[in-house]
Design a protein around this motif. Structure first.
Motif, PDB file in Angstrom:
ATOM      1  N   THR A 169     -10.822  11.557   8.136  1.00 58.96           N
ATOM      2  CA  THR A 169      -9.503  12.120   7.828  1.00 58.96           C
ATOM      3  C   THR A 169      -9.538  13.662   7.713  1.00 58.96           C
ATOM      4  O   THR A 169      -8.588  14.322   8.110  1.00 58.96           O
ATOM      5  CB  THR A 169      -8.929  11.507   6.541  1.00 58.96           C
ATOM      6  N   ASP A 180       1.697   0.756   5.667  1.00 52.76           N
ATOM      7  CA  ASP A 180       1.945   0.339   4.287  1.00 52.76           C
ATOM      8  C   ASP A 180       2.792   1.429   3.634  1.00 52.76           C
ATOM      9  O   ASP A 180       3.228   2.369   4.315  1.00 52.76           O
ATOM     10  CB  ASP A 180       0.628   0.065   3.543  1.00 52.76           C
ATOM     11  N   ASN A 181       2.983   1.336   2.320  1.00 52.29           N
ATOM     12  CA  ASN A 181       3.877   2.297   1.649  1.00 52.29           C
ATOM     13  C   ASN A 181       3.360   3.733   1.698  1.00 52.29           C
ATOM     14  O   ASN A 181       4.126   4.677   1.584  1.00 52.29           O
ATOM     15  CB  ASN A 181       4.087   1.885   0.184  1.00 52.29           C
ATOM     16  N   SER A 182       2.040   3.890   1.884  1.00 58.40           N
ATOM     17  CA  SER A 182       1.457   5.242   1.890  1.00 58.40           C
ATOM     18  C   SER A 182       1.677   5.942   3.238  1.00 58.40           C
ATOM     19  O   SER A 182       1.391   7.124   3.371  1.00 58.40           O
ATOM     20  CB  SER A 182      -0.057   5.144   1.645  1.00 58.40           C
ATOM     21  N   TRP A 183       2.174   5.228   4.227  1.00 59.76           N
ATOM     22  CA  TRP A 183       2.166   5.736   5.598  1.00 59.76           C
ATOM     23  C   TRP A 183       3.546   6.156   6.070  1.00 59.76           C
ATOM     24  O   TRP A 183       4.492   5.369   6.023  1.00 59.76           O
ATOM     25  CB  TRP A 183       1.625   4.637   6.531  1.00 59.76           C
ATOM     26  N   ASN A 184       3.694   7.407   6.510  1.00 56.81           N
ATOM     27  CA  ASN A 184       4.977   7.780   7.106  1.00 56.81           C
ATOM     28  C   ASN A 184       4.804   8.347   8.511  1.00 56.81           C
ATOM     29  O   ASN A 184       5.634   9.093   9.001  1.00 56.81           O
ATOM     30  CB  ASN A 184       5.755   8.758   6.202  1.00 56.81           C
ATOM     31  N   PRO A 235      -3.663   2.125   7.610  1.00 61.75           N
ATOM     32  CA  PRO A 235      -3.950   3.508   7.199  1.00 61.75           C
ATOM     33  C   PRO A 235      -5.301   3.659   6.497  1.00 61.75           C
ATOM     34  O   PRO A 235      -5.995   4.655   6.704  1.00 61.75           O
ATOM     35  CB  PRO A 235      -2.799   3.841   6.238  1.00 61.75           C
ATOM     36  N   ASP A 236      -5.715   2.667   5.703  1.00 62.20           N
ATOM     37  CA  ASP A 236      -6.994   2.813   4.985  1.00 62.20           C
ATOM     38  C   ASP A 236      -8.192   2.723   5.924  1.00 62.20           C
ATOM     39  O   ASP A 236      -9.312   3.069   5.540  1.00 62.20           O
ATOM     40  CB  ASP A 236      -7.109   1.770   3.857  1.00 62.20           C
TER      41      ASP A 236
END
Ligand SMILES: Cc1cc2nc3c(=O)[nH]c(=O)nc-3n(C[C@H](O)[C@H](O)[C@H](O)COP(=O)(O)OP(=O)(O)OC[C@H]3O[C@@H](n4cnc5c(N)ncnc54)[C@H](O)[C@@H]3O)c2cc1C
Ligand code: FES
Length: 292
Positions: A164, A186-190, A158-159
């Motif tokens: 964006t 990662d945890n930021s990604w849904n 994601p980074d």
């Protein structure tokens, strides 16, 4: 002459870099977006998919795609650079008010005239989104001239997703279909997880009226070509942008030779059907004939 080929009669900026001023930079850990303008005030005059040879004085010269659309800010242009070696790391350290050298724009970009009226499927992997962002914003500004606009963009993590705020705008357009995916979440990604070929499988296209523009790492080309052929797309309507080591950028030195072609001059955008006979181009990524 192909619609987006360089003007071979052009002298200024052809052999000799012209000065350009950096007006604004947006630096992240992994990349920098540089907004610049020619010192002479001339518009760069590029088309989506073309590149410039960028000099950093004291370091060298590298080819970089122009990531802004010519339909916006004609007196300024943008470059997105990932620092991987000497020259790109020096570019990464540039700040506003600094000077760089520019030759170009050069090369054959995406066939924006030839594909008018068609549905456009854009497939981007990694930093391949840079030239495609120019194309997407070009089509956005001439929306009535094209059919569906389908954007498939995959990043490793994601980074590493670039542009964006553009993506947010594209997602908010009722007449654009955006499929964003990452290889590793990662945890930021849904959002979606998986390689770019997965969303391509989901999308229903009319192969007779679709043109695909693909830019990414060579390994991606092999699998994207397979998926598009499975959808009955004609190799004449699939366009890949190729990367090679460039020196002159104008078809003189032979550094970028690929069989009988110079990637800098005859490309970097090629029809898939033109590449199929060029073993050097496709040996690393061509779909195997017996694969279903
Ligand atoms: C048409 C075209 C458009 C490009 N657009 C962009 C862009 O928009 N943004 C961007 O960041 N980069 C882009 N590149 C890639 C960029 O030109 C290279 O990363 C750059 O030349 C590396 O130079 P360097 O001195 O920083 O690193 P070097 O020390 O020369 O190289 C660092 C590493 O990258 C490899 N490398 C260098 N050039 C290439 C290449 N052309 N293809 C594959 N591997 C290479 C080298 O083998 C080495 O492993 C583009 C290349 C081409 C041909
Ligand atoms: S880089 Fe010199 S011929 Fe292409």
């Amino acid at each position: 002459m192909p619609e987006t080929a360089m003007n071979a009669g052009q002298v200024s900026g052809f052999y000799m870099p012209e000065l350009a001023k950096v007006y604004r930079t947006c630096r992240k850990e992994t990349d920098i977006i540089i907004e610049a303008g020619m010192h002479s005030g001339r518009p760069l005059g590029h088309m989506p998919g073309q590149f410039v040879q960028v000099s950093v004085f004291g370091y060298g010269e590298v080819p970089i795609s122009i990531c802004s659309s010519p339909t916006r800010t004609p007196d300024r242009f943008e470059l997105c650079v990932r620092p991987v070696g000497g020259v790109t790391k020096a570019l990464y350290n540039k700040n506003s008010e600094d000077w760089i050298g520019i030759r170009g724009p050069f090369g054959r970009g995406f066939p924006v005239d030839l594909t008018k009226g068609k549905d456009i499927l854009v497939v981007a992997g990694g930093i391949g989104i840079a030239p495609l962002r120019s194309l997407i914003n070009y089509i956005m500004d001439k929306r009535e001239e094209y059919g569906r606009l389908i954007i498939v963009y995959g990043a490793k993590t994601p980074d590493l997703i670039l542009f964006t705020s553009d993506i947010e705008q594209w997602e908010n357009q009722p007449d654009a279909e955006v499929y964003l995916t990452v290889d590793e979440a990662d945890n930021s990604w849904n959002g979606r997880t998986g390689v770019v070929t997965l969303p391509i499988r989901e999308i229903e296209i009319d192969p007779a009226r679709t043109a695909a523009m693909v830019v990414g790492p060579p390994v991606m080309y092999r699998f994207v070509a397979m998926e598009l052929l499975k959808k009955d797309m004609d190799p004449d309507n699939i366009f890949f942008s190729l990367e090679r080591h460039f020196k002159c950028g104008i078809g003189k030195c032979g550094h970028c030779q690929l069989n009988d072609l110079y990637v800098c001059h005859d490309g970097p955008t090629f029809r898939y059907s033109d590449l199929l006979a060029r073993t050097e181009a496709i040996e690393a990524w061509a779909p195997e004939k017996d694969q279903d």
